[in-house]
Design an enzyme around this catalytic site. Structure first.
Site, PDB file in Angstrom:
ATOM      1  N   HIS A 150     -10.142   2.211  -0.493  1.00 56.96           N
ATOM      2  CA  HIS A 150     -10.320   1.880   0.914  1.00 56.96           C
ATOM      3  C   HIS A 150     -11.087   0.572   0.982  1.00 56.96           C
ATOM      4  CE1 HIS A 150     -10.051   4.079   4.993  1.00 56.96           C
ATOM      5  NE2 HIS A 150      -8.859   3.991   4.447  1.00 56.96           N
TER       6      HIS A 150
ATOM      7  N   HIS B 166       0.818  -1.204   0.000  1.00 57.38           N
ATOM      8  CA  HIS B 166       0.000   0.000   0.000  1.00 57.38           C
ATOM      9  C   HIS B 166       0.855   1.259   0.000  1.00 57.38           C
ATOM     10  CE1 HIS B 166      -3.876   2.022   0.672  1.00 57.38           C
ATOM     11  NE2 HIS B 166      -3.213   2.859   1.456  1.00 57.38           N
TER      12      HIS B 166
END
Length: 798
Positions: A96, A50
Site C-alpha cells: 500500500h 496493480h
C-alpha cells in the site's frame, strides 16, 4: 455507439484513467464500440499494473509454484500450505505504497485491512501480521511524519481488529524519500472444511454484497498505485481509502460463520478496483458472467453515479456467490453481526459483467477482457548491465584508507573500531525497532511465542481453533508452530539485481532456520520503478530471475504475492526518481516442536560461541563465495559509498549451514542463533549480547600484522553465516557434529561472559580490536530512532 463513431474522450481523459492510446484502441476493438465513462474507468483499473500485471506477468511465470506442501498457489486471494495433521496455513503479502505516501495513517491502516481480507476470504482465521517498511532518511522532517503516520496506522488497525503484529523490518535510505514502501504480510489458519475459492459458478445463483457501505473513498486506487507520484498526485486523497477495523472484526467472524454453513459457492474481497475487480475476477475464473444491480448496493453517500460505484475502494466489503435458496441464511448471519448484506446480482451464462443502474445497463464488458485476457508487454532486456552497475562493480576495497588493529582514518578523522561499531548500532536501519513494535499489540490471541526483537523470525503457536470444522484436524494439544519473516536488502538488489535477489531468498530461509523452522514457501512483493524504462525493466527481470533461482535452490515455492511498479517520484523538473529495486520476500516455516526453538540472545555465561558458514579468514581453501565490503552497511554508512558487488550466494553452503543450525536447535545443543547480515559479524555479535544482556570474549585467530583488512573481518557481509552458542557441556558432541556436516566451514569464536565484561574482540596475538560495554552499545542501539524523532516532534517516545 459503434467503433467508427467519434471518440467521446480526449487523450487527457484516457490518460487520466491510466490507459495508453494503444490500449484505448484495443478496448474499442474488443467492445466493437467506444466505451462509456463507467466502462472506461473499469478498464483503467483492471488494466493497471496493480491488477493485471501487464509488465510483470511474463516474468512471474518462471517462479516455481508447486511442491508437496502447496495446496493453493498463485491466482487466488492467498496461498495455502499444508502443515500436516490437518493444519493448513494461508498467507500473503501486499503493498500500500502510494496511499501511504499521500496519507500515511489511513494508507497503512487500510493496507492491513486489505491483506487480512485476503486471508479470511479463503476461510482462514488471521493469526499474525508482519510488515516490511522503507522510508527516506530519518533525519528529515517529512520522513519522520510519514514514518510516524505509517506505524500509527498499522498499530491502530492491527490492534483494534485483534491480530498481533509479530515481526517485520524497517529500512531507511534516501532512495525512498519521496516514495515510502509499506508492505504487509498476514498469516491465517484454515478454519473451514474446504478452502474457499473465488471462481463463480451455478447459473442463477445469487450474488451477495456483504460488509460495509460504499462511498467515494479510494476512487481509482488501483490506477493511482500504478503511476509515478508527482506534486499533483501526492494530494490525491480521494484515492486513499478509509478503514474501520472494528467493522472488519465483525466481518471476519461473519464470513467464517457463513463459510461453515456450506451455503457459499465463492467469495472475493473487494480490494483494489472494488466492485469492478470482484465481479470481473469471479466471473472470469468461473467461466460465467455476473449481472449486478447498483441500485441494490448499500451506500453512505448520495448522488453516486456508476463510475463512482464501480471504482470505489471503500473498505470492509465482500462479494459472495451463494447457493440458490440459501441466500437468506447468509443475510441473517451478516445482519446478526451488524453488517450490510443484500442480494445484488445473479450468475448468468453469458461470460460478461453486466452492470445495471436505474433501470438501464450502465456497463457491459466481457469478463475475460477485464480479468484474464489483459494486455501483456514482453519488453526487451538490456544486452548488458547498465552503466551505473558496471561502474559500481569496478569498486574494490583497495580504494579505502589503510586500516590497522586500532582503527581507520576517514576524512582526516581517526575512528577506532569501537567508534565504527557504535555508529553502525546507531544507524536506524540496524538499530533496535522497539520504538515501532512497542506500539503494536504483538501478544493478542496469546499465541506469540517469541516477542519482536528477540529472534531472527517471528514464531506463532498453532493453537487448535475453537469450533474448527475440518475433519482432517488431528491435533488436540498442539506443540507445533509456524515461523515467518520478511526480508530484503535493497542495496544488494540495486547493485546487482540477480545476485541481490538470490541473497534475499537465502536470508529469509536463514532467518527461519535460526529459530529452528523448516522453510516451506514464499510470498513476494516486488517493489520497483517504471518497467517502461530500460534500467527499470532490467532490474525487475534480473531480480525475478534471481528470486526464481533462489526459491528453486531452497525448495520454497512461490504461492503468490503482489507487484508494485512505478514507485518513482517526479522531482521539481519532472524527472522521475525511482526507489531502489526492492523485492521483499515473505517466507513461512514449520516448527514441529515449540520446545525446540531459540532466539538470538546469549543464554548463559560460559557458553561457547561459533560461527557457522564462511570462516573468518580468506585463507581457507575451496570457498565458492567470500566476505564482501562491497554493498555493505559499513561501506554506505561509514564511508558514504554505495558500490561494489553484493556477496554471491553459495546455495550448497546455505543448505548445509541452515540444516546444521536447525538440527542443532532440535537436538537441544544450540541455545541461541543469529544470522550475520547488515553490519557483519561484529554487529551480529553485539546484537546477541544486547538481546541476551550478556557479554562475549571473541578471538578471531587472525594476527594483527597479516594482510587481511580488519574492517572486512569485522563488518564484511555474506557467506551464509550464522552465530550460535552452545553450552560447554555439549561442546564435544557439537564440534564432532560440525566436523562431520560442515567440514572446515565453521569457526569457534569465543565464550559468553557476564554483562559487566561487555563485548571484547581480540586478534590471535591478543591485540584489542573492539572492547565496548553493554551500556554504551545499548544506548546507541536502543534509542537511535527515538532520539532522531525527538528532534522534530514532541510525541512521547517509548
Amino acid at each position: 455507439m459503434t467503433a467508427t463513431a467519434k471518440n467521446p474522450f480526449s487523450p487527457q481523459e484516457i490518460a487520466a484513467e491510466g490507459l495508453k492510446p494503444e490500449e484505448y484502441t484495443e478496448i474499442v476493438r474488443r467492445l466493437g464500440r467506444h466505451p462509456n465513462k463507467a466502462e472506461l474507468g473499469m478498464f483503467g483499473v483492471m488494466w493497471s499494473e496493480h491488477c493485471c500485471y501487464k509488465n510483470s506477468r511474463p516474468l512471474l511465470k518462471q517462479f516455481p509454484t508447486t511442491g508437496p506442501r502447496i495446496l493453493v498457489g498463485p491466482g487466488e486471494n492467498a496461498g495455502v500450505v499444508d502443515l500436516g495433521d490437518g493444519l493448513q496455513l494461508a498467507f500473503k503479502i501486499e503493498s500500500h505504497n502510494h496511499p501511504s505516501a499521500v496519507e500515511p495513517f489511513q494508507g497503512a491502516a487500510t493496507g492491513v485491512g486489505g491483506i487480512l481480507r485476503d486471508i479470511f476470504t479463503m476461510g482462514a482465521r488471521p493469526i499474525a501480521l508482519l510488515n516490511s517498511l522503507r522510508f527516506g532518511s530519518l533525519e528529515d522532517a517529512k520522513t519522520q511524519r510519514l514514518f510516524s503516520g505509517v506505524v500509527a496506522g498499522i498499530s491502530h488497525y492491527g490492534n483494534c481488529v485483534g491480530v498481533p503484529t509479530v515481526g517485520g523490518e524497517v529500512y531507511f535510505d534516501p532512495a525512498y524519500s519521496g516514495n515510502p514502501l509499506v508492505n504487509v504480510m498476514a498469516l491465517g489458519l484454515m478454519e473451514t472444511p474446504e478452502i474457499v475459492k473465488s471462481g463463480a459458478s451455478g447459473l442463477g445463483n445469487p450474488v451477495l454484497y456483504v460488509g460495509s457501505t460504499t462511498g467515494r473513498d479510494g476512487m481509482g486506487g488501483a490506477s493511482f498505485a500504478s503511476a509515478e507520484l508527482s506534486d499533483a498526485s501526492i494530494d490525491n486523497r480521494p484515492a486513499v481509502q478509509v478503514g474501520d477495523p472494528f467493522l472488519e472484526k465483525s466481518l471476519i467472524e461473519a464470513c467464517l460463520e457463513a463459510f461453515k454453513t456450506g451455503a457459499v459457492v465463492a467469495a472475493q474481497d473487494m480490494g483494489a478496483a472494488g466492485i469492478t475487480c470482484s465481479t470481473s475476477e469471479m466471473a472470469a475464473k468461473g467461466g460465467v458472467g455476473i449481472e449486478l444491480d447498483l441500485d441494490k448496493i448499500p451506500v453512505r453517500e448520495t448522488g453516486m453515479v456508476p463510475y463512482e460505484y464501480l471504482l470505489s475502494e471503500s473498505q470492509e466489503r465482500m462479494l459472495f456467490v451463494a447457493h440458490k435458496g440459501r441466500e437468506q441464511e447468509l443475510i441473517d448471519i451478516f445482519h446478526r453481526w451488524g453488517l450490510q448484506a443484500v442480494v445484488a446480482g445473479t450468475v448468468i451464462a453469458e461470460p460478461i459483467v453486466r452492470i445495471l443502474f436505474q433501470g438501464g445497463v450502465a456497463a457491459e464488458i466481457p469478463a475475460d477482457a477485464l480479468a484474464e485476457n489483459t494486455p501483456l508487454y514482453h519488453r526487451e532486456l538490456l544486452a548488458e548491465a547498465p552503466e551505473y552497475a558496471q561502474k559500481a562493480w569496478q569498486w574494490t576495497a583497495d580504494s579505502l584508507p589503510n586500516c590497522t588493529a586500532a582503527g581507520i582514518e576517514i576524512g582526516g578523522s581517526w575512528q577506532s573500531w569501537n567508534d565504527i561499531l557504535l555508529t553502525l548500532l546507531d544507524t536506524p536501519t540496524i538499530a533496535s525497532k522497539s520504538w515501532v513494535y512497542r506500539q503494536y499489540d504483538h501478544q493478542v490471541q496469546n499465541n506469540t511465542v517469541i516477542l519482536p526483537g528477540g529472534a531472527d523470525a517471528a514464531v506463532v503457536r498453532l493453537r487448535p481453533l475453537e469450533g474448527i470444522q475440518n475433519s482432517k484436524f488431528k491435533i488436540q494439544n498442539s506443540i507445533s508452530g509456524v515461523a515467518a519473516t520478511v526480508d530484503c536488502n535493497p542495496r544488494y538488489v540495486y547493485l546487482d539485481p540477480y545476485e541481490g535477489a538470490k541473497a534475499v531468498v537465502a536470508e529469509a530461509a536463514r532467518n527461519l532456520s535460526c529459530v529452528g523452522a523448516e522453510p516451506l514457501a514464499v510470498t513476494d512483493n516486488l517493489n520497483f520503478g517504471s518497467p517502461e524504462k530500460p534500467i527499470g525493466y532490467w532490474q525487475l527481470a534480473e531480480a525475478c530471475r534471481g528470486l526464481s533461482e533462489g526459491c528453486l535452490e531452497l525448495a520454497t515455492p512461490v504461492t503468490g504475492g503482489n507487484v508494485s511498479l512505478y514507485n518513482e517520484t517526479l522531482d521539481g523538473q519532472g524527472n522521475p526518481q525511482p526507489i531502489y529495486p526492492t523485492p521483499v520476500v515473505g517466507m513461512v516455516g514449520l516448527i514441529p516442536d515449540l520446545s525446540k526453538i531459540c532466539g538470538q540472545g546469549w543464554q548463559g555465561v560460559g557458553d561457547v560461541i561459533y560461527l557457522l558458514g564462511l570462516p573468518i579468514a580468506k585463507s581457507y581453501p575451496n570457498l565458492k563465495s567470500k566476505i564482501e565490503l562491497g554493498a555493505s552497511e559499513y561501506l554506505a554508512t561509514i564511508h558514504g559509498i554505495v558500490a561494489g558487488k553484493p556477496p554471491r550466494v553459495d546455495f550448497d553452503l546455505e543448505r548445509r549451514v541452515q540444516k546444521v543450525c536447525r538440527e542443532g536447535i532440535r537436538a537441544g545443543w544450540v541455545r541461541s542463533a543469529h544470522d550475520s547480515a547488515e553490519g557483519g559479524v561484529a554487529v551480529a555479535l553485539a546484537e546477541s549480547c544486547l538481546s541476551g544482556n550478556l557479554g562475549a570474549v571473541i578471538n578471531l585467530e587472525i594476527s594483527a600484522n597479516q594482510s587481511q583488512r580488519f574492517d572486512e573481518l569485522l563488518f564484511g557481509e555474506g557467506g551464509g553465516r550464522i552465530l550460535v552458542s552452545v553450552a560447554s557441556a555439549q561442546q564435544e558432541i557439537w564440534e564432532s557434529y560440525l566436523q562431520e556436516h560442515l567440514g572446515t566451514e565453521w569457526h569457534q569464536l569465543g565464550t559468553v561472559t557476564d554483562a559487566k565484561a561487555g563485548m571484547a574482540i581480540f586478534t590471535a596475538d591478543n591485540q584489542t580490536l573492539i572492547k565496548v560495554s553493554i551500556e554504551d552499545m545499548s544506548d546507541r542501539y536502543s534509542h537511535a530512532i527515538a532520539r532522531r524523532l525527538a528532534i522534530h516532534t514532541t510525541t512521547p517516545q517509548s
